[in-house]
Design a protein around this motif. Structure first.
Motif, short mmCIF file in Angstrom:
data_model
loop_
_atom_site.label_atom_id
_atom_site.label_comp_id
_atom_site.label_asym_id
_atom_site.label_seq_id
_atom_site.Cartn_x
_atom_site.Cartn_y
_atom_site.Cartn_z
N GLU A 190 0.83 -1.21 0.00
CA GLU A 190 0.00 0.00 0.00
C GLU A 190 0.86 1.26 0.00
O GLU A 190 0.54 2.26 -0.63
N GLY B 164 0.66 5.96 3.44
CA GLY B 164 -0.38 5.18 4.11
C GLY B 164 -1.80 5.50 3.68
O GLY B 164 -2.74 4.82 4.09
N PRO C 27 -4.91 4.97 1.96
CA PRO C 27 -5.24 3.64 1.41
C PRO C 27 -5.87 3.72 0.02
O PRO C 27 -7.01 3.35 -0.19
N ARG D 17 -6.15 0.04 -1.68
CA ARG D 17 -7.23 -0.74 -1.06
C ARG D 17 -8.59 -0.10 -1.32
O ARG D 17 -9.59 -0.81 -1.42
N TYR E 217 2.79 3.76 8.76
CA TYR E 217 1.42 3.25 8.89
C TYR E 217 1.07 2.35 7.69
O TYR E 217 0.32 1.38 7.85
N SER F 105 -0.60 -1.16 8.04
CA SER F 105 -1.86 -1.53 7.38
C SER F 105 -1.67 -2.77 6.51
O SER F 105 -2.60 -3.57 6.36
N ASP F 106 -0.49 -2.93 5.95
CA ASP F 106 -0.20 -4.15 5.18
C ASP F 106 -0.19 -5.39 6.07
O ASP F 106 -0.71 -6.44 5.70
N ILE G 276 -1.77 -5.69 8.88
CA ILE G 276 -3.17 -5.92 9.28
C ILE G 276 -3.91 -6.65 8.16
O ILE G 276 -4.68 -7.58 8.41
N LEU H 223 -11.08 0.94 6.15
CA LEU H 223 -9.72 1.21 5.68
C LEU H 223 -8.87 1.99 6.68
O LEU H 223 -7.79 2.45 6.32
N PHE H 224 -9.34 2.16 7.90
CA PHE H 224 -8.55 2.85 8.92
C PHE H 224 -8.14 1.92 10.06
O PHE H 224 -8.08 2.37 11.21
N PRO H 225 -7.85 0.64 9.81
CA PRO H 225 -7.53 -0.22 10.96
C PRO H 225 -6.24 0.26 11.62
O PRO H 225 -5.29 0.65 10.94
#
Lengths: 350, 350
Positions: A151, A157, A159, A162, A330, A334-335, A337, B167-169
């Motif tokens: 991402e 970060g 997204p 995604r 981040y 996020s990747d 996660i 998309l904000f985890p």
């Protein structure tokens, strides 16, 4: 609770910030995300390398000053020794944040390959491996039952990949236009304020936006890689770098910007791609004088944005930071996660 | 392959467009989404109602002209008879697109309740049920093992709720600011062009943006409901309508807009909410003179946008259509897709 063992390849701004997040907010993340993170290896060109299966003391590692110390003084090695560490360290996931050569994607591409070849999933913030070897590396990950996430390769970060992959179900994506380089966008904004091109570039350098050699930003090479990633990932194209026409902003004069302003337009460096009626995809990077009511005309300073053209919804735009240490760290989080979520689904389906 | 039987409650622009999508692109959707859609019931204040367990002939239903014919001539009834049809028709999912009273959310709220009470999942494009009865209806759906989706209640099909939810985890959301009403934004834009408030409103009415009674748009009532939904859904607040302070744009003069323009600002009607240090949430609707480099200042015409304030990423903005038949019909389709995905996950986990 699951704990993922991770290796930080490259211990510069991005992975240092990720390490700080894990050190200071690991408990919070564990509570919110349902998994823990333990750093078991770090490699860095200047600091060398350290492997600790039981987990590295991150506060201690973060105190090491590059140039003044190496991991050799702390039980590790003065050499980065990336291939050996990536292949043999006990990590589940490699966080790759080194650097990338825009011609062949090295050394980042090899870091990704070594990881996938030795059974480790990878997240990277480097454009090179994705833009230049994306299809190969994704196939390699799939064949080995591993994850390859990136991402952070486009808009840090924010997204944006995604967004288009997950939130457009049932829509056809016709194409996209994006402002994908903060430095060139900052320079254009300052030229609107009356600075010459050279003055604006110098100011961007002084503020830390532009590199000593601003070519990659100003001449559109950086955007070219990002357009290539977005076109191949989101439009299902199979383009190579040479397929993305590229023109930078250095030919624009303050007069051009004044002229546009008087016509209700703003010059922007736009990276775009569209699907043609015959199914092929055309992609390019070029300056464009956008009308003020265009969704990208208001994107100012170092911000980035991508506007997607869809069949049922028309244009939908995501804007956010395009760079920054925390923002890019981040992206790696996020990747991870995303890997965890995919793994949870796979386990449930098994 | 799964086929979902659906009931269209209200056969105005939005549900007619959904029916057209299903009639003309059903095969394509089935191929792309992995499930089919069959309309088994339609109710409408003017057309009456029709139930066909084996599936309604949509092309025939779409040819009926409200006012000139009713479903009675086609084996149905001239009465909408919403409660009986919703409770007894053989639908899995109710697509609710009638209308809503901003005081109590009726009749849409009752439509949702009847559906959930009789074992049917619901998607709605109406703000009222979500803003005024969201907690109750979500609990009812949960208790009955059903789905209640409402992406179209804010910004039509632009996936602004799913963006922030999915998309904000790992991020903390501090608050948001949004331009959530296209009519008032259009009026402000035309006042910047020199029109008086009354002239701009009249033009918006002529173009079909503003209702005959433009109060809901101009005085911020519409935005107030949307802010309430976003604050409760995304910030975990438990606000009621009275908690959202509201001020519209009718006190702004062309002089105010000129003055702002000369200071590099633009007046916008901004709906916002923020989490306070003590955990409470403050929400409001009010005009604000935004600096041009603000992420929302460039949102022009009938477009909408929400800018989210996060801890690690700073501001991230989603912009897109805020209204439109196709855009809102897509919201319902995206809700059904979300239900299908959730169902697939539940089946896998069972």
């Amino acid at each position: 609770m699951t704990t993922y063992d991770i290796a930080l390849i490259g211990f510069g701004g991005v992975n240092r910030t990720l390490a700080e997040l894990i050190a200071t907010r690991g408990g919070e993340l564990r509570r919110d995300l349902g998994f823990g993170l333990r750093v078991v290896a770090i490699t860095d060109l200047r600091l060398g390398s350290l492997v600790r299966g039981e987990g590295i003391d991150l506060e201690k590692a973060l105190r090491l000053v590059p140039g003044a110390a190496t991991f050799r003084d702390h039980g590790g090695s003065a050499e980065a020794d990336n291939e050996r560490i990536i292949r043999t360290c006990p990590a589940d996931i490699i966080c790759e944040a080194t650097f990338t050569n825009p011609t062949d994607g090295e050394p980042a591409a090899s870091h990704v390959r070594w990881a996938l070849d030795s059974g480790k999933s990878v997240c990277t913030t480097n454009k090179g491996p994705v833009a230049l070897h994306g299809a190969e590396l994704k196939a390699m990950a799939r064949q080995n039952g591993l994850h390859f996430e990136f991402e952070g390769a486009v808009m840090s970060g924010t997204p944006v990949l995604r967004f288009a992959k997950r939130l457009f179900p049932g829509l056809s994506l016709h194409g996209f236009e994006g402002i994908l380089n903060g430095t060139s966008n900052y320079v254009l904004g300052r030229m609107e304020d009356g600075l010459s091109f050279d003055e604006a570039v110098r100011e961007a350098q002084q503020r830390g936006y532009a590199e000593a050699d601003p070519t990659a930003d100003i001449d559109g090479y950086d955007v070219q890689l990002k357009v290539l990633i977005l076109a191949n990932e989101l439009l299902g194209a199979n383009l190579t770098l040479a397929d993305v026409k590229r023109e930078g902003i250095s030919a624009l004069t303050p007069g051009d910007l004044r002229q546009a302003g008087s016509e209700g337009r703003r010059w922007k460096l736009v990276g775009s791609a569209r699907r043609n009626p015959d199914g092929t995809v055309t992609a390019q990077v070029a300056p464009a004088a956008l009308p003020l009511d265009h969704g990208l005309a208001g994107v100012s300073g170092a911000n980035n944005a991508v506007s997607f053209s869809t069949d049922l919804l028309g244009a939908v735009t995501v804007a956010g930071p395009g760079a920054g240490r925390m923002e890019t760290a981040y992206a790696l989080l996020s990747d991870i996660i995303a890997m965890h979520e995919a793994r949870s689904r796979e386990t449930a389906n098994a």
